[in-house]
Scaffold this active site. Structure first.
Site, PDB file in Angstrom:
ATOM      1  CB  THR A  25      -6.505   2.762  -4.817  1.00  0.00           C
ATOM      2  OG1 THR A  25      -5.814   1.531  -4.659  1.00  0.00           O
ATOM      3  CG2 THR A  25      -7.824   2.697  -4.066  1.00  0.00           C
TER       4      THR A  25
ATOM      5  CE1 TYR B  48      -6.145   4.772  -1.567  1.00  0.00           C
ATOM      6  CE2 TYR B  48      -4.462   4.688   0.136  1.00  0.00           C
ATOM      7  CZ  TYR B  48      -5.712   4.312  -0.350  1.00  0.00           C
ATOM      8  OH  TYR B  48      -6.502   3.472   0.374  1.00  0.00           O
TER       9      TYR B  48
ATOM     10  CE  LYS C  52      -7.549  -2.597  -3.813  1.00  0.00           C
ATOM     11  NZ  LYS C  52      -8.183  -1.666  -2.878  1.00  0.00           N
TER      12      LYS C  52
ATOM     13  CG  HIS D 263     -11.192   0.913  -0.298  1.00  0.00           C
ATOM     14  ND1 HIS D 263     -10.343   1.532  -1.175  1.00  0.00           N
ATOM     15  CD2 HIS D 263     -10.548   0.928   0.897  1.00  0.00           C
ATOM     16  CE1 HIS D 263      -9.247   1.925  -0.537  1.00  0.00           C
ATOM     17  NE2 HIS D 263      -9.351   1.561   0.725  1.00  0.00           N
TER      18      HIS D 263
ATOM     19  CB  SER E 277      -0.879  -0.009   1.256  1.00  0.00           C
ATOM     20  OG  SER E 277      -1.436   1.268   1.479  1.00  0.00           O
TER      21      SER E 277
HETATM   22  C1  FNR Z   1      -7.798  -1.602   2.980  1.00  0.00           C
HETATM   23  N1  FNR Z   1      -7.872  -1.404   1.597  1.00  0.00           N
HETATM   24  C2  FNR Z   1      -6.948  -0.583   0.970  1.00  0.00           C
HETATM   25  N2  FNR Z   1      -6.932  -0.466  -0.385  1.00  0.00           N
HETATM   26  C3  FNR Z   1      -5.993   0.287  -1.012  1.00  0.00           C
HETATM   27  O1  FNR Z   1      -5.992   0.363  -2.238  1.00  0.00           O
HETATM   28  N3  FNR Z   1      -5.055   0.948  -0.265  1.00  0.00           N
HETATM   29  C4  FNR Z   1      -5.005   0.893   1.088  1.00  0.00           C
HETATM   30  O2  FNR Z   1      -4.126   1.477   1.719  1.00  0.00           O
HETATM   31  C5  FNR Z   1      -6.002   0.125   1.746  1.00  0.00           C
HETATM   32  N4  FNR Z   1      -6.031   0.048   3.112  1.00  0.00           N
HETATM   33  C6  FNR Z   1      -6.869  -0.847   3.743  1.00  0.00           C
HETATM   34  C7  FNR Z   1      -6.780  -1.042   5.115  1.00  0.00           C
HETATM   35  C8  FNR Z   1      -7.571  -2.002   5.743  1.00  0.00           C
HETATM   36  C9  FNR Z   1      -7.441  -2.234   7.221  1.00  0.00           C
HETATM   37  C10 FNR Z   1      -8.484  -2.774   4.976  1.00  0.00           C
HETATM   38  C11 FNR Z   1      -9.329  -3.855   5.621  1.00  0.00           C
HETATM   39  C12 FNR Z   1      -8.593  -2.567   3.616  1.00  0.00           C
HETATM   40  C13 FNR Z   1      -8.821  -2.190   0.778  1.00  0.00           C
HETATM   41  C14 FNR Z   1      -8.210  -3.527   0.377  1.00  0.00           C
HETATM   42  O3  FNR Z   1      -7.165  -3.355  -0.533  1.00  0.00           O
HETATM   43  C15 FNR Z   1      -9.238  -4.451  -0.271  1.00  0.00           C
HETATM   44  O4  FNR Z   1      -9.878  -3.772  -1.322  1.00  0.00           O
HETATM   45  C16 FNR Z   1     -10.292  -4.970   0.713  1.00  0.00           C
HETATM   46  O5  FNR Z   1      -9.734  -5.197   1.979  1.00  0.00           O
HETATM   47  C17 FNR Z   1     -10.877  -6.271   0.189  1.00  0.00           C
HETATM   48  O6  FNR Z   1     -11.907  -6.722   0.998  1.00  0.00           O
HETATM   49  P1  FNR Z   1     -11.733  -7.841   2.151  1.00  0.00           P
HETATM   50  O7  FNR Z   1     -10.921  -8.976   1.568  1.00  0.00           O
HETATM   51  O8  FNR Z   1     -11.045  -7.182   3.294  1.00  0.00           O
HETATM   52  O9  FNR Z   1     -13.148  -8.215   2.425  1.00  0.00           O
END
Ligand code: FNR
Length: 397
Positions: A167, A142, A266, A290, A119
């Site tokens: 993203t 990002y 994404k 997300h 990330s």
């Molecule tokens: C995320 N997600 C996320 N996505 C992204 O592009 N950059 C990020 O920094 C983050 N940070 C983040 C933190 C936490 C704690 C979570 C739970 C999620 C979203 C992540 O990439 C993904 O899209 C989802 O977590 C997928 O869903 P599930 O598998 O958690 O149900």
């Protein structure tokens, strides 16, 4: 020891059998604010819940007596051969689950034949993660039109990342009330310390000792030093720089032009957006909301998948994340047009419960479940899954 024909032991040998078991165990191990940060979702949690229930609306089509001995779980993402069609999704501030999450997730992913997506808001810098790893992992950006973005892209490229995911579903941060009620700030880190949150930390001494001592909260792509001051500084930079609602297609077209490796968008749920991504030359899209953390009432990822896959029409790769908790979920997503999935929370549960071993076990559970599902369906390989492998489930909800 045997007694009256029973195998007598102090505890059952296997208590953590499913991702849901890891979820419950992680909840016990983490302070409320961290648990809510990881497991929570936006507003009324409707999309968060739909991400899961969407999988329940599909049945698997079994075939018997196929005489298949080996079942193949190999897939390819961005030209990278994977032993398992399950990537570890980018999660910012993953150092809150375990201070070394980024390093452990990358190491376990490559040992299991898959990859970690680092990330922008990682808890170790993208260079530190690349140095500790043996394989090239993926970088999540990002986006912002400006210097922070171009410098991150340059750094990612020179650290060896060749696949980038931009993203696009965070023009503004979603409101996750659960985490705000328990001590996270609405606009990012650092967490708020009150007598109540301090007491909650005190009830989780092992977490507090590790995570607070190392201060690997998040944002280490922006500061050189570690520690609380660095965390604060970097997160203020992130707040200022990372979320930008004025971003448009020209900005991502510029990124396409600049980035020489494979590039994914994404956070795509709308087929028209997917078509535009293909027109601009993106290598793939990630169907994602997300993890239900941004727009509540956005469609469940699995519900959005078939139309997005149809719009892409094989001209780019389609990945999916959101709510994947079982091998059968992976099978359904692949049948409906994804070439691989990503998991977010599941590996955070694993790392919170038992570090690298937990991440590994979570991936092993999914692999075993995928193989068992394929075997029971009479399908030789994940590559053989298609729309005819699933059917709408006729069931009253
Ligand atoms: C995320 N997600 C996320 N996505 C992204 O592009 N950059 C990020 O920094 C983050 N940070 C983040 C933190 C936490 C704690 C979570 C739970 C999620 C979203 C992540 O990439 C993904 O899209 C989802 O977590 C997928 O869903 P599930 O598998 O958690 O149900």
């Amino acid at each position: 020891m045997e007694l009256f024909g029973f195998d007598v032991r102090w505890t059952l040998p296997e208590r953590l059998l499913s991702i849901e078991d890891y979820r419950r165990a992680a909840r016990r191990r983490l302070p409320a604010m961290v648990w809510n940060y990881i497991d929570g979702g936006a507003d009324d949690l409707v999309t968060l819940r739909d991400n899961r229930s969407a999988f329940d609306r599909w049945s698997l089509v079994p075939g018997v007596l196929k005489g298949i001995e080996d079942h193949d779980t190999a897939a390819t993402v961005a030209g990278i051969p994977l032993a398992l069609p399950v990537l570890l999704a980018p999660t910012g501030a993953s150092g809150m689950a375990h201070w070394r999450t980024d390093l452990l997730a990358a190491a376990v992913a490559e040992r299991m034949g898959t990859r970690y997506v680092v990330s922008t808001a990682s808890s170790w810098s993208l260079e530190e993660i690349a140095e500790a790893a043996r394989e090239a992992h993926l970088f999540q950006l990002y986006p912002r039109a400006g210097t922070v973005t171009s410098s991150l892209m340059r750094r990612a490229w020179s650290a060896g990342y060749r696949t980038m995911m931009v993203t696009v579903d965070v023009p503004v941060k979603g409101s996750r009330e659960g985490e705000r009620r328990t001590g996270m700030r609405g606009n990012g880190l650092p967490p708020i310390l009150t007598p109540r949150t301090a007491l909650n930390f005190a009830r989780h001494p092992r977490w507090t000792y590790d995570v607070v001592r190392h201060q690997r909260f998040g944002g280490y792509n922006f500061v050189e030093q570690t520690g609380i001051a660095a965390a604060v500084e970097s997160l203020h930079i992130q707040e200022r720089e990372l979320m930008q609602s004025t971003l448009n297609w020209d900005d991502v077209a510029w990124m396409r032009d600049q980035w020489k490796g494979a590039l994914y968008l994404k956070g795509i749920l709308n087929p028209e957006d997917a078509e535009q991504a293909v027109r601009l030359g993106f290598d793939g899209v990630v169907v994602s909301n997300h993890g239900g953390r941004q727009l509540d009432f956005a469609p469940a990822s699995l519900d959005a998948l078939p139309d997005v896959a149809a719009a892409v029409g094989g001209k780019a790769e389609v990945l999916l994340d959101g709510g994947v908790r079982r091998g059968s979920d992976v099978v359904k997503a692949l049948a409906l047009g994804a070439s691989a999935v990503m998991i977010g929370r599941p590996y955070l549960y694993g790392v919170a419960v038992s570090g690298a071993a937990g991440v590994r076990h979570v991936l092993e559970i999914l692999r075993e479940e995928i193989v068992r599902t394929l075997t029971l369906m009479g399908v030789a390989s994940v590559g053989d899954l298609d729309r005819s492998s699933v059917t709408p489930r006729h069931h009253e909800f």
